[in-house]
Scaffold this active site. Sequence first.
Site: not given
Length: 307
Positions: A40, A124, A211
Amino acid sequence: MAATGFGSPGVPGIYNEQQIEGWQKVVDAVHAKGGVIFLQLWHVGRVSHSSFQPGGALPVSASAVPISSEFKAATADGKIVPYETPRALETGEISGVVDAFRRAAQNALQAGFDGVEIHGANGYLIEQFLQSRSNQRTDRYGGSIENRVRLLMEITKGAIEVWGANRVGVRLSPYGIANGSGEPDPMPLYTHAIQSLDPLGLAYLHFIEPRSSGAGRAEVNWQNVPSAMVLFRPMWRGKLIAAGGFTGEAADAAIKAGHADAIAFGRIFISNPDLPRRLQRGYPLTPYNRATFYGGDGVGVYGLSGP
């Protein structure tokens, strides 16, 4: 992906040879067990502090808009302080951010990863450009939705140039409120973003369910919020991953209903490193301890004692 992209102590990078060599050991260990591993790539933007920045410079963002005072930053020496007002990136600097993501993608390829995921969620830098609350620019990266999505698209296409589309994923958090983020009307923005990404033929799109937005900071389970996978599945033709507050039963139900192709787990994986086996066989799960998640030692990384 860059020395300027940090916002927390102990976060790994992949922008120099030493880091690439370290990641090669991780990748080799995963492959030795028959696993697949994507890296990532992120830049936290304003979710940082000058103590992490080269030369003590201010963190950068889409605009000079600070994170609200209800959130606090951690400094490099562990102090808790208000977030600083970031410096808005100049238009001419943005290509350097895109290049930094591309170089990180190249470094990930050199390290032996199987692909990369572009982190466009959680408040971000990419999301700071996406959302009107944090993006008050008047250049080609601000104003209209098309302009605000431009950075996400340029970074994603840069990674595709390195890997090919079928080895690149993108993570988004529609309706998310992490790190002071939040779009007043998310549907037009994320509809355009997803419809722009869809023709690229990406490996997958990865949603954080609303959520669980902000779950890194506290135990949250927001009620009466939309479901990203339900809303946006109809406009995404590729593979879809959803994450955030799923149980094994809820994950099975989401996949059977066609809302997602796979479900990602975070919190309960920390305390159950054999989670797939436990879910498959119906074994009990070891409760996680959030206080250990970011403690910097092996307890939060490798799980707690238990069955």
